[in-house]
Design an enzyme around this catalytic site. Structure first.
Site, PDB file in Angstrom:
ATOM      1  CE1 TYR A 155      -3.528  -2.632   0.706  1.00  0.00           C
ATOM      2  CE2 TYR A 155      -4.642  -0.557   1.096  1.00  0.00           C
ATOM      3  CZ  TYR A 155      -4.686  -1.906   0.840  1.00  0.00           C
ATOM      4  OH  TYR A 155      -5.900  -2.516   0.722  1.00  0.00           O
ATOM      5  CE  LYS A 200       1.466 -18.012  -2.150  1.00  0.00           C
ATOM      6  NZ  LYS A 200       0.495 -19.132  -2.191  1.00  0.00           N
ATOM      7  CG  ASP A 232      -2.517 -20.406  -0.768  1.00  0.00           C
ATOM      8  OD1 ASP A 232      -1.922 -20.332   0.339  1.00  0.00           O
ATOM      9  OD2 ASP A 232      -2.069 -21.081  -1.715  1.00  0.00           O
ATOM     10  CG  ASP A 256      -8.142  -4.613   1.559  1.00  0.00           C
ATOM     11  OD1 ASP A 256      -9.085  -4.066   2.167  1.00  0.00           O
ATOM     12  OD2 ASP A 256      -8.068  -4.670   0.316  1.00  0.00           O
TER      13      ASP A 256
HETATM   14  C1  IPM Z   1     -10.430  -1.042   3.833  1.00  0.00           C
HETATM   15  C2  IPM Z   1     -10.644  -0.465   2.459  1.00  0.00           C
HETATM   16  C3  IPM Z   1      -9.465   0.437   2.102  1.00  0.00           C
HETATM   17  C4  IPM Z   1      -8.229  -0.437   2.128  1.00  0.00           C
HETATM   18  C5  IPM Z   1      -9.605   1.183   0.774  1.00  0.00           C
HETATM   19  C6  IPM Z   1     -10.847   2.021   0.716  1.00  0.00           C
HETATM   20  C7  IPM Z   1      -8.390   2.009   0.461  1.00  0.00           C
HETATM   21  O1  IPM Z   1     -10.829  -1.471   1.531  1.00  0.00           O
HETATM   22  O2  IPM Z   1     -10.335  -0.264   4.793  1.00  0.00           O
HETATM   23  O3  IPM Z   1     -10.378  -2.262   3.958  1.00  0.00           O
HETATM   24  O4  IPM Z   1      -7.893  -1.077   1.122  1.00  0.00           O
HETATM   25  O5  IPM Z   1      -7.555  -0.456   3.158  1.00  0.00           O
HETATM   26 MG    MG Z   2     -10.943  -3.426   2.390  1.00  0.00          MG
END
Ligand code: IPM
Ligand code: MG
Length: 367
Positions: A155, A200, A232, A256
């Site tokens: 990210y 992973k 997975d 996520d």
């Molecule tokens: C979450 C959301 C966010 C993320 C997005 C909106 C950037 O999906 O909080 O899980 O990927 O962290």
């Molecule tokens: Mg999310």
């Protein structure tokens, strides 16, 4: 406690802080404003708070051309806690790498406030077992906590385009893995004492560092039982045997994905709250779901994930555990009474709207 910092250093006896906690409200986009208003009404039923409402995401792009201004970040930093609705929507969808995107607002807040630990508890309400797409007997008894690393990994790695090639780098340092591991081990200690680390490691170098570091930190927590799962396999076991999990710790992207998957165990993504912690300043509390632009403005959004996020805010952000318990108990009784927004209702014509669900919770809080 941040607010007591306002007490003058020369004060011989620290004066009690009688001011109301300050909450930065960031409604955001889509259903965000509707569900944040609902949560605010619920907060007002259990205490006194000072609010400051600020734009983030698409709402901020429309006004300022950027998803998060420095001023909004500063005002969030000055608050005791931040409650966010959701960001994003088709209006701002773009593949242009130079254009502002609503999600940058959320990521900027997480990074800017140093919130590296994201807690996503998943405990299906008994009344909703039938609302999950999974069989009741499989999910009954599920009670798990996803601890997602929130300010590192892919990210926040370097990314870019180079002709017909694009890249997003994933990097983790030992320090980043250690601190999130400790949050997860501490959480496991306060629960059933089991921690599953997800990576992973059969493919990724960052995952091998992750596994090595978690294994080393485990020596500090001999009372916690640890296992390691490949992502997975973890995704598969979350649906085949969710009750095997207590605390799951994992890196940003895996967290996520797995937390959306785990959310469906509760019947709807509209049920899952989250807390983002770890910074020196306020925590950020937000529902796991997105801005649902398709149903925005129709009065049918499920406010429960945001209301439950407000409860997490009271407990983890403001030290008001009894008020948090009261809200969670009220949510439970409303579900027991059969009130369901369309995302949870078995039959669409039996569903109620955001207002009815919120009013029913308020009724239980102010008898
Ligand atoms: C979450 C959301 C966010 C993320 C997005 C909106 C950037 O999906 O909080 O899980 O990927 O962290
Ligand atoms: Mg999310």
């Amino acid at each position: 406690m941040r607010r007591s910092e306002a007490v003058p250093r020369h004060a011989a006896v620290e004066a009690p802080d009688l001011s109301s906690p300050s909450v930065a409200l960031l409604p955001g986009d889509g259903i965000g404003p509707e569900i944040v208003v609902a949560a605010r009404r619920v907060l007002d039923a259990v205490g006194e708070f000072e609010y400051v409402e600020l734009p983030v995401g698409g709402a901020s792009i429309d006004i300022h051309g950027t998803a998060l201004t420095d001023e909004v970040l500063e005002r969030c930093r000055a608050a005791d806690a931040v409650l966010l609705g959701a960001v994003g929507g088709p209006k701002w969808d773009t593949t242009d790498p130079g254009a502002p995107r609503p999600e940058q607002g959320l990521l900027g807040l997480r990074k800017g406030l140093g919130l590296y630990a994201n807690l996503r508890p998943v405990k299906p309400s008994g009344a909703l077992l039938g609302a999950s797409p999974l069989r009741e007997e499989r999910i009954a008894g599920t009670d798990l906590l996803v601890v997602r690393e929130l300010t590192g990994g892919i990210y926040f790695g370097e990314s870019g385009r180079d002709g017909d090639r694009a890249h997003d780098d994933c990097a983790y340092t030992v320090g980043e893995i250690e601190r999130i591991s400790r949050v997860a081990f501490d959480a496991a200690r306060g629960r059933r004492g089991r921690l599953t680390s997800v990576d992973k490691a059969n493919v990724l170098e960052t995952s091998r560092l992750w596994r090595e570091t978690v294994t080393r930190i485990a020596a500090e927590y001999e009372d916690v039982e640890v296992d390691h799962l490949l992502v997975d396999n973890a995704a598969m076991q979350l649906v085949s045997e969710p009750t095997r999990f207590d605390v799951i710790v994992t890196e940003n992207l895996f967290g996520d994905i797995l937390s959306d998957e785990a959310a469906m165990l509760t019947g709807s993504l509209g049920m899952l709250p989250s807390a983002s912690l770890g910074g020196e300043g306020p925590g950020l509390f937000e529902p796991v779901h997105g801005s649902a632009p398709d149903i925005a403005g129709r009065g049918i959004a499920n406010p429960l994930a945001t209301i439950l996020s407000a409860a997490m805010m009271l407990r983890h952000g403001l030290g008001l555990a009894a008020e948090a318990d009261a809200i969670e108990a009220a949510v439970e009784t409303v579900l027991d009474a059969g009130l369901r927004t369309p995302d949870l209702a078995a039959e669409a014509d039996a569903a109620v709207g955001t207002e009815q669900v919120t009013a029913a919770i308020l009724d239980r809080l102010r008898p």
